[in-house]
Design an enzyme around this catalytic site. Sequence first.
Site, PDB file in Angstrom:
ATOM      1  N   ASP A 184       0.923  -1.200   0.027  1.00 57.68           N
ATOM      2  CA  ASP A 184      -0.006   0.261  -0.065  1.00 57.68           C
ATOM      3  C   ASP A 184       0.897   1.109  -0.055  1.00 57.68           C
ATOM      4  O   ASP A 184       1.959   1.167   0.924  1.00 57.68           O
ATOM      5  CB  ASP A 184      -0.900   0.087   1.355  1.00 57.68           C
ATOM      6  CG  ASP A 184      -2.131   0.819   1.052  1.00 57.68           C
ATOM      7  OD1 ASP A 184      -2.148   1.817   0.512  1.00 57.68           O
ATOM      8  OD2 ASP A 184      -3.067   0.154   1.783  1.00 57.68           O
ATOM      9  N   GLU A 237      -7.237   2.904  -5.466  1.00 57.67           N
ATOM     10  CA  GLU A 237      -8.383   3.240  -4.648  1.00 57.67           C
ATOM     11  C   GLU A 237      -8.960   4.472  -5.263  1.00 57.67           C
ATOM     12  O   GLU A 237      -8.379   5.549  -5.117  1.00 57.67           O
ATOM     13  CB  GLU A 237      -8.059   3.184  -2.944  1.00 57.67           C
ATOM     14  CG  GLU A 237      -9.265   3.548  -2.342  1.00 57.67           C
ATOM     15  CD  GLU A 237      -8.967   4.321  -1.156  1.00 57.67           C
ATOM     16  OE1 GLU A 237      -9.741   3.942  -0.072  1.00 57.67           O
ATOM     17  OE2 GLU A 237      -8.120   5.038  -0.960  1.00 57.67           O
ATOM     18  N   HIS A 274     -10.492  -2.624   5.474  1.00 58.55           N
ATOM     19  CA  HIS A 274     -10.212  -2.147   6.574  1.00 58.55           C
ATOM     20  C   HIS A 274     -10.874  -0.809   6.987  1.00 58.55           C
ATOM     21  O   HIS A 274     -10.568  -0.166   8.118  1.00 58.55           O
ATOM     22  CB  HIS A 274      -8.524  -2.025   6.922  1.00 58.55           C
ATOM     23  CG  HIS A 274      -8.294  -0.738   6.108  1.00 58.55           C
ATOM     24  ND1 HIS A 274      -8.060  -0.960   4.468  1.00 58.55           N
ATOM     25  CD2 HIS A 274      -7.649   0.506   6.088  1.00 58.55           C
ATOM     26  CE1 HIS A 274      -7.799  -0.017   4.058  1.00 58.55           C
ATOM     27  NE2 HIS A 274      -7.364   1.158   4.691  1.00 58.55           N
ATOM     28  N   ASP A 275     -11.658  -0.351   5.991  1.00 55.92           N
ATOM     29  CA  ASP A 275     -12.228   0.905   5.914  1.00 55.92           C
ATOM     30  C   ASP A 275     -13.815   0.689   6.408  1.00 55.92           C
ATOM     31  O   ASP A 275     -14.437   1.770   6.212  1.00 55.92           O
ATOM     32  CB  ASP A 275     -12.083   1.892   4.781  1.00 55.92           C
ATOM     33  CG  ASP A 275     -10.613   2.550   4.628  1.00 55.92           C
ATOM     34  OD1 ASP A 275     -10.103   2.726   5.798  1.00 55.92           O
ATOM     35  OD2 ASP A 275     -10.271   2.707   3.520  1.00 55.92           O
TER      36      ASP A 275
END
Length: 540
Positions: free
Chosen positions: A97, A249, A310-311
Amino acid sequence: MVKWWKQSTFYEIYMPSFKDGNGDGIGDFAGMTSKLDYLKELGIDGLWLTPFYPSPKVDNGYDISDYYEIDPDYGTMADFETFIQEAHQRGIKVIADLVLNHTSSDHQWFQESKSSKDHPKRDWYIWRDFPNNWVSFFGGPAWEYDAKTNQYYYHAFAKEQVDLNWANPEVKQAMFDVMKFWLEKGVDGFRLDVINFLKVNDSFQDNPYDLEKKEQIHLFDKDQEGVIAIIEEIAEFVHQYPDKFLVGEVGSEELDILKLYSGLNKLDVVFNFNIGSMAKFDVDKLYQQLVGTEQAYDSTQIPTLFFSSHDMSRHISRFGGDEDLAKLVATLMLTAKGVPFIYFGDEIGMRDWITDDLSKMKDVQGITGYKLALQEGKSHEEALLVANEKSRDKSRTPMQWNARANVGFSEGKPWITVPEDGYKVTVEDQINDPESMLSFYKKLLKLRKKHSSLQFGDYEFLRNEDGMIYFVRTDTVEKVLVVLNFTDQPKTLEVEVAATMKLLLSTKRTGLDRESVVTILANEAVILKGDIGNGLVKER
Ligand code: TEU
Ligand code: CA
Protein backbone atom coordinates in the site's frame (compact mmCIF):
# COMPACT_ATOMS: atom_id res chain seq x y z
CA MET A 1 1.44 -14.63 -21.62
CA VAL A 2 -1.46 -13.82 -19.39
CA LYS A 3 -0.59 -11.37 -16.66
CA TRP A 4 -0.42 -13.07 -13.27
CA TRP A 5 -2.82 -10.69 -11.59
CA LYS A 6 -5.61 -11.54 -14.00
CA GLN A 7 -5.63 -15.02 -12.53
CA SER A 8 -5.08 -13.96 -8.96
CA THR A 9 -7.16 -13.67 -5.85
CA PHE A 10 -5.80 -11.10 -3.42
CA TYR A 11 -6.02 -11.08 0.35
CA GLU A 12 -5.81 -7.84 2.28
CA ILE A 13 -3.84 -7.87 5.50
CA TYR A 14 -4.35 -5.03 7.94
CA MET A 15 -0.75 -4.89 9.19
CA PRO A 16 -1.22 -4.47 12.96
CA SER A 17 -3.92 -7.14 13.21
CA PHE A 18 -2.88 -10.32 11.43
CA LYS A 19 -0.26 -12.03 13.55
CA ASP A 20 2.11 -10.79 16.22
CA GLY A 21 5.50 -12.48 16.14
CA ASN A 22 7.23 -10.86 19.14
CA GLY A 23 4.58 -10.51 21.81
CA ASP A 24 4.23 -6.73 21.82
CA GLY A 25 0.59 -6.97 20.80
CA ILE A 26 1.08 -5.60 17.28
CA GLY A 27 1.04 -7.69 14.13
CA ASP A 28 4.35 -7.77 12.27
CA PHE A 29 6.39 -9.27 9.44
CA ALA A 30 7.70 -12.16 11.54
CA GLY A 31 4.14 -13.06 12.49
CA MET A 32 2.98 -12.89 8.89
CA THR A 33 5.88 -15.04 7.73
CA SER A 34 4.80 -17.72 10.22
CA LYS A 35 1.33 -17.73 8.63
CA LEU A 36 2.34 -17.97 4.99
CA ASP A 37 1.61 -21.68 4.93
CA TYR A 38 -1.90 -20.96 6.14
CA LEU A 39 -2.34 -18.45 3.30
CA LYS A 40 -0.89 -20.83 0.75
CA GLU A 41 -3.28 -23.54 1.86
CA LEU A 42 -6.18 -21.12 1.76
CA GLY A 43 -5.38 -20.69 -1.92
CA ILE A 44 -4.86 -16.99 -2.36
CA ASP A 45 -2.29 -15.72 -4.89
CA GLY A 46 -1.44 -12.22 -3.78
CA LEU A 47 -1.29 -10.17 -0.60
CA TRP A 48 -2.05 -6.50 -0.16
CA LEU A 49 -0.31 -5.17 2.91
CA THR A 50 -1.57 -1.92 4.43
CA PRO A 51 1.23 0.65 4.97
CA PHE A 52 4.22 -0.70 6.88
CA TYR A 53 6.48 2.38 6.75
CA PRO A 54 7.49 4.40 9.79
CA SER A 55 4.54 6.41 10.96
CA PRO A 56 3.21 8.14 14.07
CA LYS A 57 0.09 6.09 13.27
CA VAL A 58 -2.51 8.76 13.70
CA ASP A 59 -4.22 6.79 10.92
CA ASN A 60 -2.42 3.49 11.41
CA GLY A 61 0.24 4.00 8.79
CA TYR A 62 -1.68 6.07 6.25
CA ASP A 63 0.40 8.90 7.67
CA ILE A 64 3.90 8.00 6.52
CA SER A 65 6.87 9.77 8.04
CA ASP A 66 9.61 7.90 6.15
CA TYR A 67 9.06 6.21 2.80
CA TYR A 68 12.30 4.23 2.89
CA GLU A 69 12.09 2.21 6.08
CA ILE A 70 10.04 -0.37 7.95
CA ASP A 71 8.14 0.81 10.99
CA PRO A 72 9.85 -0.76 14.02
CA ASP A 73 6.44 -2.01 15.22
CA TYR A 74 6.40 -4.27 12.19
CA GLY A 75 10.02 -5.43 12.35
CA THR A 76 13.20 -4.65 10.48
CA MET A 77 14.10 -4.36 6.82
CA ALA A 78 15.56 -7.85 7.15
CA ASP A 79 12.19 -9.16 8.44
CA PHE A 80 10.52 -7.54 5.45
CA GLU A 81 13.00 -9.13 3.05
CA THR A 82 12.55 -12.55 4.62
CA PHE A 83 8.80 -12.17 4.35
CA ILE A 84 8.95 -11.28 0.64
CA GLN A 85 11.34 -14.13 -0.06
CA GLU A 86 9.23 -16.69 1.80
CA ALA A 87 6.04 -15.45 0.14
CA HIS A 88 7.64 -15.67 -3.30
CA GLN A 89 8.92 -19.15 -2.56
CA ARG A 90 5.32 -20.18 -2.05
CA GLY A 91 4.22 -18.46 -5.26
CA ILE A 92 2.51 -15.66 -3.37
CA LYS A 93 2.89 -12.11 -4.70
CA VAL A 94 3.01 -9.12 -2.39
CA ILE A 95 1.71 -5.66 -3.14
CA ALA A 96 2.44 -2.70 -0.92
CA ASP A 97 0.00 0.00 0.00
CA LEU A 98 1.48 3.34 -0.96
CA VAL A 99 0.18 6.72 0.11
CA LEU A 100 1.20 9.22 -2.54
CA ASN A 101 -1.43 11.83 -1.78
CA HIS A 102 -0.22 12.94 1.64
CA THR A 103 2.54 12.46 4.17
CA SER A 104 2.55 12.53 7.93
CA SER A 105 2.94 16.02 9.38
CA ASP A 106 6.02 14.51 11.05
CA HIS A 107 7.68 13.83 7.73
CA GLN A 108 10.92 15.72 7.21
CA TRP A 109 9.54 17.19 3.99
CA PHE A 110 6.67 18.83 5.83
CA GLN A 111 8.87 19.94 8.69
CA GLU A 112 11.00 21.75 6.13
CA SER A 113 8.00 23.05 4.22
CA LYS A 114 6.46 24.64 7.28
CA SER A 115 9.76 26.08 8.49
CA SER A 116 9.44 29.19 6.33
CA LYS A 117 7.64 30.63 3.34
CA ASP A 118 10.86 30.69 1.32
CA HIS A 119 12.01 27.19 2.03
CA PRO A 120 12.60 25.31 -1.24
CA LYS A 121 10.11 22.66 -0.04
CA ARG A 122 7.39 25.21 0.81
CA ASP A 123 5.65 24.39 -2.45
CA TRP A 124 5.75 20.61 -1.83
CA TYR A 125 2.51 21.01 0.09
CA ILE A 126 -0.58 23.17 -0.47
CA TRP A 127 -0.36 26.47 1.40
CA ARG A 128 -2.87 29.34 1.17
CA ASP A 129 -3.39 32.67 2.88
CA PHE A 130 -7.07 31.93 3.40
CA PRO A 131 -9.02 28.70 3.68
CA ASN A 132 -12.05 27.92 1.48
CA ASN A 133 -15.02 25.80 2.58
CA TRP A 134 -13.55 22.40 1.77
CA VAL A 135 -14.09 19.82 4.51
CA SER A 136 -11.89 16.91 5.42
CA PHE A 137 -13.13 13.38 4.73
CA PHE A 138 -12.76 12.68 8.42
CA GLY A 139 -14.91 15.70 9.33
CA GLY A 140 -14.11 19.33 10.12
CA PRO A 141 -12.28 21.85 7.92
CA ALA A 142 -9.67 20.64 5.46
CA TRP A 143 -7.40 23.60 6.26
CA GLU A 144 -5.15 23.96 9.27
CA TYR A 145 -3.72 27.27 10.34
CA ASP A 146 0.00 27.47 10.94
CA ALA A 147 0.87 30.44 13.17
CA LYS A 148 4.56 30.51 12.36
CA THR A 149 4.10 31.47 8.72
CA ASN A 150 0.56 32.76 9.01
CA GLN A 151 -0.85 30.45 6.31
CA TYR A 152 -3.14 27.43 6.08
CA TYR A 153 -2.17 24.02 4.78
CA TYR A 154 -4.53 21.58 3.10
CA HIS A 155 -5.35 18.09 4.39
CA ALA A 156 -8.06 15.92 2.82
CA PHE A 157 -7.94 13.58 5.82
CA ALA A 158 -6.61 14.15 9.37
CA LYS A 159 -4.63 17.33 9.99
CA GLU A 160 -1.63 15.06 10.59
CA GLN A 161 -1.98 13.81 6.98
CA VAL A 162 -0.81 16.72 4.88
CA ASP A 163 -1.63 16.75 1.17
CA LEU A 164 1.33 16.96 -1.16
CA ASN A 165 1.30 19.36 -4.06
CA TRP A 166 1.52 17.08 -7.09
CA ALA A 167 1.61 20.11 -9.37
CA ASN A 168 5.23 20.41 -8.26
CA PRO A 169 7.49 18.19 -10.40
CA GLU A 170 9.89 17.67 -7.49
CA VAL A 171 7.13 15.93 -5.54
CA LYS A 172 6.48 13.62 -8.45
CA GLN A 173 10.16 12.81 -8.77
CA ALA A 174 10.49 12.15 -5.05
CA MET A 175 7.62 9.68 -5.22
CA PHE A 176 8.96 7.97 -8.35
CA ASP A 177 12.16 7.41 -6.36
CA VAL A 178 10.10 5.86 -3.58
CA MET A 179 8.35 3.51 -5.99
CA LYS A 180 11.65 2.53 -7.58
CA PHE A 181 13.07 1.67 -4.17
CA TRP A 182 10.25 -0.73 -3.23
CA LEU A 183 9.98 -2.26 -6.67
CA GLU A 184 13.67 -3.07 -6.48
CA LYS A 185 13.11 -4.50 -3.01
CA GLY A 186 10.85 -7.02 -4.68
CA VAL A 187 7.29 -5.89 -4.14
CA ASP A 188 5.02 -7.00 -6.99
CA GLY A 189 3.10 -3.78 -7.22
CA PHE A 190 1.19 -1.19 -5.30
CA ARG A 191 -2.22 -0.44 -3.95
CA LEU A 192 -2.38 3.30 -4.47
CA ASP A 193 -4.25 5.07 -1.71
CA VAL A 194 -6.85 7.73 -2.66
CA ILE A 195 -5.18 8.09 -6.03
CA ASN A 196 -7.93 10.27 -7.51
CA PHE A 197 -7.08 12.93 -4.92
CA LEU A 198 -3.63 13.81 -6.30
CA LYS A 199 -4.88 17.05 -7.76
CA VAL A 200 -7.18 19.69 -6.37
CA ASN A 201 -8.78 22.41 -8.47
CA ASP A 202 -6.33 25.30 -8.66
CA SER A 203 -9.17 27.83 -8.59
CA PHE A 204 -9.77 26.75 -4.99
CA GLN A 205 -13.48 27.48 -5.46
CA ASP A 206 -15.83 26.56 -2.65
CA ASN A 207 -17.46 23.15 -2.88
CA PRO A 208 -21.26 23.10 -3.31
CA TYR A 209 -23.54 21.67 -0.65
CA ASP A 210 -26.03 18.82 -0.97
CA LEU A 211 -29.12 19.99 0.92
CA GLU A 212 -30.73 16.58 0.95
CA LYS A 213 -27.77 14.59 2.17
CA LYS A 214 -26.68 17.51 4.35
CA GLU A 215 -23.10 17.20 3.24
CA GLN A 216 -20.61 18.85 1.01
CA ILE A 217 -20.27 17.69 -2.57
CA HIS A 218 -16.59 17.11 -3.23
CA LEU A 219 -16.61 18.79 -6.60
CA PHE A 220 -13.24 20.55 -6.57
CA ASP A 221 -11.05 18.42 -4.32
CA LYS A 222 -10.95 15.10 -6.18
CA ASP A 223 -11.11 13.70 -9.74
CA GLN A 224 -9.66 16.97 -11.05
CA GLU A 225 -8.21 17.71 -14.43
CA GLY A 226 -4.63 16.56 -14.73
CA VAL A 227 -4.92 13.64 -12.35
CA ILE A 228 -5.28 11.06 -15.12
CA ALA A 229 -2.13 12.41 -16.77
CA ILE A 230 -0.23 11.89 -13.54
CA ILE A 231 -1.63 8.39 -13.22
CA GLU A 232 -0.50 7.61 -16.75
CA GLU A 233 2.99 8.71 -15.81
CA ILE A 234 2.93 6.55 -12.68
CA ALA A 235 1.69 3.57 -14.70
CA GLU A 236 4.35 4.10 -17.34
CA PHE A 237 7.02 4.32 -14.70
CA VAL A 238 5.93 1.25 -12.76
CA HIS A 239 5.26 -0.86 -15.84
CA GLN A 240 8.84 -0.42 -16.99
CA TYR A 241 9.40 -3.14 -14.46
CA PRO A 242 7.97 -6.31 -15.93
CA ASP A 243 4.92 -7.84 -14.29
CA LYS A 244 4.23 -5.20 -11.70
CA PHE A 245 0.62 -4.59 -10.75
CA LEU A 246 -1.23 -1.39 -9.84
CA VAL A 247 -4.57 -1.24 -8.11
CA GLY A 248 -6.01 2.16 -7.37
CA GLU A 249 -8.32 3.23 -4.63
CA VAL A 250 -10.76 5.50 -6.40
CA GLY A 251 -13.72 6.50 -4.29
CA SER A 252 -16.36 7.49 -6.80
CA GLU A 253 -20.03 6.65 -7.03
CA GLU A 254 -19.98 7.21 -10.77
CA LEU A 255 -18.94 4.36 -13.04
CA ASP A 256 -18.33 6.96 -15.73
CA ILE A 257 -15.62 8.49 -13.52
CA LEU A 258 -14.28 5.20 -12.22
CA LYS A 259 -13.76 3.91 -15.74
CA LEU A 260 -11.32 6.72 -16.52
CA TYR A 261 -8.68 5.36 -14.16
CA SER A 262 -7.92 1.84 -15.40
CA GLY A 263 -7.07 0.08 -18.62
CA LEU A 264 -4.42 0.49 -21.25
CA ASN A 265 -1.55 2.74 -20.01
CA LYS A 266 -3.35 3.43 -16.74
CA LEU A 267 -3.89 1.55 -13.51
CA ASP A 268 -4.40 -2.16 -14.00
CA VAL A 269 -7.58 -2.14 -11.93
CA VAL A 270 -9.44 0.09 -9.48
CA PHE A 271 -11.75 -0.70 -6.60
CA ASN A 272 -15.46 -0.21 -6.99
CA PHE A 273 -16.89 0.95 -3.68
CA ASN A 274 -20.46 0.89 -4.95
CA ILE A 275 -20.22 -2.87 -4.58
CA GLY A 276 -17.62 -2.92 -1.84
CA SER A 277 -19.28 -0.67 0.66
CA MET A 278 -22.96 -1.34 -0.01
CA ALA A 279 -24.59 -0.44 3.31
CA LYS A 280 -27.28 -3.10 3.17
CA PHE A 281 -27.42 -6.14 0.99
CA ASP A 282 -29.37 -5.13 -2.09
CA VAL A 283 -29.53 -7.65 -4.89
CA ASP A 284 -30.78 -5.14 -7.45
CA LYS A 285 -28.09 -2.61 -6.64
CA LEU A 286 -25.44 -5.31 -6.81
CA TYR A 287 -26.73 -6.48 -10.15
CA GLN A 288 -26.85 -2.92 -11.50
CA GLN A 289 -23.20 -2.46 -10.60
CA LEU A 290 -22.15 -5.73 -12.21
CA VAL A 291 -24.01 -4.92 -15.41
CA GLY A 292 -23.10 -1.24 -15.26
CA THR A 293 -19.41 -2.12 -15.07
CA GLU A 294 -19.78 -4.48 -18.02
CA GLN A 295 -21.28 -1.64 -20.01
CA ALA A 296 -18.90 1.09 -18.87
CA TYR A 297 -15.66 -0.85 -19.28
CA ASP A 298 -13.87 -1.44 -22.55
CA SER A 299 -12.08 -4.66 -23.45
CA THR A 300 -8.82 -3.62 -21.75
CA GLN A 301 -10.51 -3.05 -18.41
CA ILE A 302 -11.15 -5.60 -15.68
CA PRO A 303 -13.37 -5.01 -12.63
CA THR A 304 -12.46 -5.79 -9.04
CA LEU A 305 -14.66 -7.59 -6.55
CA PHE A 306 -14.58 -6.96 -2.83
CA PHE A 307 -17.12 -6.63 -0.05
CA SER A 308 -15.02 -5.76 3.01
CA SER A 309 -11.86 -3.86 3.87
CA HIS A 310 -10.15 -2.10 6.76
CA ASP A 311 -12.29 0.98 6.03
CA MET A 312 -15.70 -0.53 6.62
CA SER A 313 -17.82 -2.93 8.56
CA ARG A 314 -17.33 -6.58 7.59
CA HIS A 315 -19.91 -7.71 5.04
CA ILE A 316 -21.19 -10.57 7.19
CA SER A 317 -22.11 -8.09 9.92
CA ARG A 318 -23.19 -5.32 7.59
CA PHE A 319 -25.58 -7.67 5.79
CA GLY A 320 -27.21 -8.92 8.98
CA GLY A 321 -24.96 -11.70 10.24
CA ASP A 322 -26.36 -14.55 8.19
CA GLU A 323 -23.83 -17.22 7.17
CA ASP A 324 -25.79 -18.34 4.13
CA LEU A 325 -25.72 -14.81 2.78
CA ALA A 326 -22.00 -14.53 3.53
CA LYS A 327 -21.46 -17.69 1.47
CA LEU A 328 -23.55 -16.35 -1.39
CA VAL A 329 -21.49 -13.16 -1.33
CA ALA A 330 -18.24 -15.14 -1.26
CA THR A 331 -19.42 -17.21 -4.20
CA LEU A 332 -20.21 -14.11 -6.20
CA MET A 333 -16.89 -12.53 -5.32
CA LEU A 334 -14.91 -15.58 -6.41
CA THR A 335 -16.85 -16.56 -9.54
CA ALA A 336 -18.00 -13.31 -11.13
CA LYS A 337 -15.84 -11.32 -13.54
CA GLY A 338 -13.12 -9.33 -11.81
CA VAL A 339 -10.08 -9.52 -9.59
CA PRO A 340 -11.24 -10.54 -6.08
CA PHE A 341 -9.88 -9.03 -2.87
CA ILE A 342 -10.69 -10.98 0.30
CA TYR A 343 -10.33 -9.07 3.57
CA PHE A 344 -8.44 -11.07 6.19
CA GLY A 345 -10.76 -12.91 8.56
CA ASP A 346 -13.73 -12.90 6.23
CA GLU A 347 -12.74 -16.43 5.25
CA ILE A 348 -13.69 -17.60 8.75
CA GLY A 349 -16.70 -15.30 9.01
CA MET A 350 -15.17 -12.89 11.54
CA ARG A 351 -17.65 -10.32 12.76
CA ASP A 352 -17.61 -6.61 13.59
CA TRP A 353 -16.56 -5.30 16.95
CA ILE A 354 -18.33 -2.29 18.40
CA THR A 355 -17.47 -0.67 21.70
CA ASP A 356 -19.25 1.69 24.08
CA ASP A 357 -15.96 2.36 25.83
CA LEU A 358 -14.45 5.37 24.13
CA SER A 359 -11.06 4.75 25.70
CA LYS A 360 -10.88 1.53 23.65
CA MET A 361 -11.62 3.24 20.36
CA LYS A 362 -8.53 3.54 18.13
CA ASP A 363 -9.70 4.90 14.82
CA VAL A 364 -9.06 8.56 14.11
CA GLN A 365 -12.25 8.79 12.08
CA GLY A 366 -14.32 7.51 15.03
CA ILE A 367 -12.57 9.73 17.55
CA THR A 368 -12.85 12.81 15.33
CA GLY A 369 -16.54 12.01 14.80
CA TYR A 370 -17.06 11.95 18.56
CA LYS A 371 -15.30 15.26 19.15
CA LEU A 372 -17.15 17.05 16.36
CA ALA A 373 -20.49 15.69 17.57
CA LEU A 374 -19.82 17.08 21.07
CA GLN A 375 -18.88 20.43 19.52
CA GLU A 376 -22.22 20.41 17.71
CA GLY A 377 -23.92 20.12 21.09
CA LYS A 378 -24.70 16.41 21.06
CA SER A 379 -24.73 14.43 24.32
CA HIS A 380 -22.07 11.86 25.15
CA GLU A 381 -24.49 9.05 24.22
CA GLU A 382 -25.39 10.64 20.91
CA ALA A 383 -21.76 11.40 20.13
CA LEU A 384 -20.84 7.80 20.90
CA LEU A 385 -23.37 6.64 18.35
CA VAL A 386 -21.75 8.91 15.77
CA ALA A 387 -18.31 7.66 16.78
CA ASN A 388 -19.36 4.05 16.35
CA GLU A 389 -20.97 4.78 13.06
CA LYS A 390 -17.77 6.33 11.75
CA SER A 391 -15.20 4.18 13.50
CA ARG A 392 -13.44 1.67 11.30
CA ASP A 393 -12.23 -0.31 14.30
CA LYS A 394 -15.17 -2.61 13.59
CA SER A 395 -13.19 -4.68 11.14
CA ARG A 396 -9.68 -4.08 12.51
CA THR A 397 -9.67 -6.51 15.43
CA PRO A 398 -7.03 -9.26 15.55
CA MET A 399 -7.20 -12.31 13.31
CA GLN A 400 -8.84 -15.10 15.27
CA TRP A 401 -6.47 -18.04 15.08
CA ASN A 402 -7.68 -20.17 18.01
CA ALA A 403 -9.69 -20.03 21.24
CA ARG A 404 -6.67 -19.64 23.50
CA ALA A 405 -5.34 -16.38 24.99
CA ASN A 406 -5.86 -13.37 22.72
CA VAL A 407 -7.32 -15.67 20.06
CA GLY A 408 -3.80 -16.89 19.30
CA PHE A 409 -2.94 -13.51 17.80
CA SER A 410 -0.36 -12.47 20.35
CA GLU A 411 1.36 -13.55 23.53
CA GLY A 412 1.00 -9.98 24.77
CA LYS A 413 -1.88 -7.56 25.10
CA PRO A 414 -3.28 -6.83 21.63
CA TRP A 415 -3.20 -3.18 20.52
CA ILE A 416 -6.95 -3.36 19.95
CA THR A 417 -9.58 -5.31 21.87
CA VAL A 418 -10.31 -8.92 20.95
CA PRO A 419 -14.10 -9.22 20.72
CA GLU A 420 -15.54 -11.59 23.33
CA ASP A 421 -17.42 -13.63 20.76
CA GLY A 422 -14.26 -13.83 18.66
CA TYR A 423 -13.17 -16.92 20.53
CA LYS A 424 -16.04 -18.81 18.91
CA VAL A 425 -15.02 -18.03 15.35
CA THR A 426 -11.48 -19.27 14.79
CA VAL A 427 -9.21 -20.84 12.18
CA GLU A 428 -8.39 -23.77 14.46
CA ASP A 429 -12.05 -24.58 14.92
CA GLN A 430 -12.83 -24.48 11.23
CA ILE A 431 -9.79 -25.87 9.53
CA ASN A 432 -10.80 -29.52 9.73
CA ASP A 433 -14.53 -28.98 9.48
CA PRO A 434 -15.70 -29.57 5.90
CA GLU A 435 -18.85 -27.54 6.53
CA SER A 436 -17.06 -24.45 7.83
CA MET A 437 -16.80 -21.03 6.22
CA LEU A 438 -13.06 -21.58 5.88
CA SER A 439 -13.52 -24.87 4.03
CA PHE A 440 -16.05 -23.16 1.80
CA TYR A 441 -13.60 -20.40 0.85
CA LYS A 442 -10.96 -23.03 0.13
CA LYS A 443 -13.32 -24.91 -2.15
CA LEU A 444 -14.22 -21.72 -4.00
CA LEU A 445 -10.59 -20.72 -4.41
CA LYS A 446 -9.71 -24.17 -5.74
CA LEU A 447 -12.58 -24.06 -8.15
CA ARG A 448 -11.57 -20.66 -9.45
CA LYS A 449 -8.05 -21.91 -9.98
CA LYS A 450 -9.18 -25.04 -11.78
CA HIS A 451 -11.68 -23.45 -14.15
CA SER A 452 -10.29 -21.09 -16.72
CA SER A 453 -13.74 -19.69 -17.47
CA LEU A 454 -14.00 -18.45 -13.88
CA GLN A 455 -10.76 -16.53 -14.34
CA PHE A 456 -11.05 -15.25 -17.87
CA GLY A 457 -14.48 -16.14 -19.18
CA ASP A 458 -16.86 -13.57 -20.50
CA TYR A 459 -20.43 -13.48 -19.36
CA GLU A 460 -22.57 -15.36 -21.84
CA PHE A 461 -25.33 -13.75 -19.87
CA LEU A 462 -25.81 -12.16 -16.50
CA ARG A 463 -29.33 -12.03 -15.12
CA ASN A 464 -31.22 -10.81 -12.12
CA GLU A 465 -34.59 -12.47 -11.67
CA ASP A 466 -36.83 -13.03 -8.76
CA GLY A 467 -34.17 -12.38 -6.12
CA MET A 468 -31.60 -14.50 -7.91
CA ILE A 469 -28.47 -13.45 -9.70
CA TYR A 470 -27.26 -16.03 -12.16
CA PHE A 471 -24.72 -16.00 -14.89
CA VAL A 472 -22.81 -18.20 -17.28
CA ARG A 473 -19.13 -17.57 -17.78
CA THR A 474 -17.54 -19.12 -20.78
CA ASP A 475 -14.24 -19.33 -22.57
CA THR A 476 -13.32 -21.61 -25.44
CA VAL A 477 -13.01 -24.61 -23.15
CA GLU A 478 -16.04 -24.70 -20.86
CA LYS A 479 -19.14 -23.07 -19.54
CA VAL A 480 -19.83 -22.51 -15.91
CA LEU A 481 -23.23 -21.55 -14.53
CA VAL A 482 -23.38 -19.80 -11.19
CA VAL A 483 -26.79 -19.40 -9.54
CA LEU A 484 -27.21 -17.36 -6.39
CA ASN A 485 -30.58 -17.52 -4.74
CA PHE A 486 -30.69 -14.61 -2.33
CA THR A 487 -34.24 -15.41 -1.21
CA ASP A 488 -35.77 -17.73 1.38
CA GLN A 489 -37.79 -19.47 -1.32
CA PRO A 490 -36.80 -22.29 -3.65
CA LYS A 491 -36.66 -21.24 -7.30
CA THR A 492 -36.53 -23.12 -10.56
CA LEU A 493 -34.34 -22.82 -13.62
CA GLU A 494 -34.88 -24.57 -16.90
CA VAL A 495 -31.68 -26.01 -18.28
CA GLU A 496 -30.84 -27.48 -21.65
CA VAL A 497 -28.10 -29.91 -20.86
CA ALA A 498 -29.33 -31.91 -17.92
CA ALA A 499 -27.60 -35.10 -19.04
CA THR A 500 -24.05 -33.75 -19.18
CA MET A 501 -24.28 -31.12 -16.49
CA LYS A 502 -21.97 -31.44 -13.52
CA LEU A 503 -22.36 -30.06 -10.03
CA LEU A 504 -19.17 -28.26 -9.06
CA LEU A 505 -20.27 -26.74 -5.77
CA SER A 506 -23.35 -26.08 -3.71
CA THR A 507 -23.94 -24.63 -0.27
CA LYS A 508 -26.97 -26.87 0.22
CA ARG A 509 -26.60 -30.21 -1.56
CA THR A 510 -24.13 -32.86 -2.58
CA GLY A 511 -25.81 -34.36 -5.63
CA LEU A 512 -27.74 -33.17 -8.64
CA ASP A 513 -30.90 -34.60 -10.18
CA ARG A 514 -30.35 -34.48 -13.89
CA GLU A 515 -33.68 -32.94 -14.75
CA SER A 516 -34.42 -30.27 -17.29
CA VAL A 517 -35.80 -28.10 -14.54
CA VAL A 518 -33.38 -27.57 -11.67
CA THR A 519 -34.70 -26.44 -8.33
CA ILE A 520 -32.45 -23.90 -6.67
CA LEU A 521 -32.91 -24.23 -2.93
CA ALA A 522 -33.63 -21.29 -0.64
CA ASN A 523 -30.44 -19.26 -0.02
CA GLU A 524 -28.42 -21.63 -2.12
CA ALA A 525 -25.31 -20.86 -4.11
CA VAL A 526 -24.76 -23.45 -6.78
CA ILE A 527 -22.13 -23.79 -9.46
CA LEU A 528 -22.71 -26.06 -12.43
CA LYS A 529 -20.57 -26.95 -15.39
CA GLY A 530 -22.05 -27.49 -18.81
CA ASP A 531 -21.15 -28.29 -22.37
CA ILE A 532 -19.54 -25.69 -24.52
CA GLY A 533 -21.94 -26.46 -27.37
CA ASN A 534 -25.10 -25.73 -25.47
CA GLY A 535 -26.90 -22.72 -24.09
CA LEU A 536 -27.04 -24.18 -20.60
CA VAL A 537 -30.00 -22.13 -19.39
CA LYS A 538 -33.14 -21.49 -21.38
CA GLU A 539 -34.32 -17.98 -22.01
CA ARG A 540 -37.41 -17.37 -19.94
O1 TEU B 1 -9.24 5.55 2.35
C1 TEU B 1 -9.88 6.64 1.75
C2 TEU B 1 -11.17 6.84 2.37
O2 TEU B 1 -11.32 6.97 3.55
C3 TEU B 1 -12.32 6.84 1.49
O3 TEU B 1 -13.45 6.32 2.09
C4 TEU B 1 -12.53 8.22 1.01
O4 TEU B 1 -13.14 8.98 2.02
C5 TEU B 1 -13.37 8.19 -0.20
O5 TEU B 1 -12.60 7.62 -1.20
C6 TEU B 1 -13.80 9.55 -0.65
O6 TEU B 1 -14.55 9.45 -1.83
C7 TEU B 1 -7.87 5.45 2.35
C8 TEU B 1 -7.44 4.36 3.30
O7 TEU B 1 -7.95 3.13 2.87
C9 TEU B 1 -7.88 4.73 4.68
O8 TEU B 1 -7.61 3.72 5.61
C10 TEU B 1 -7.17 6.01 5.04
O9 TEU B 1 -7.64 6.45 6.29
C11 TEU B 1 -7.38 7.11 4.01
O10 TEU B 1 -7.20 6.65 2.70
C12 TEU B 1 -6.39 8.22 4.20
O11 TEU B 1 -5.11 7.80 3.84
CA1 CA C 1 4.75 -7.40 17.15
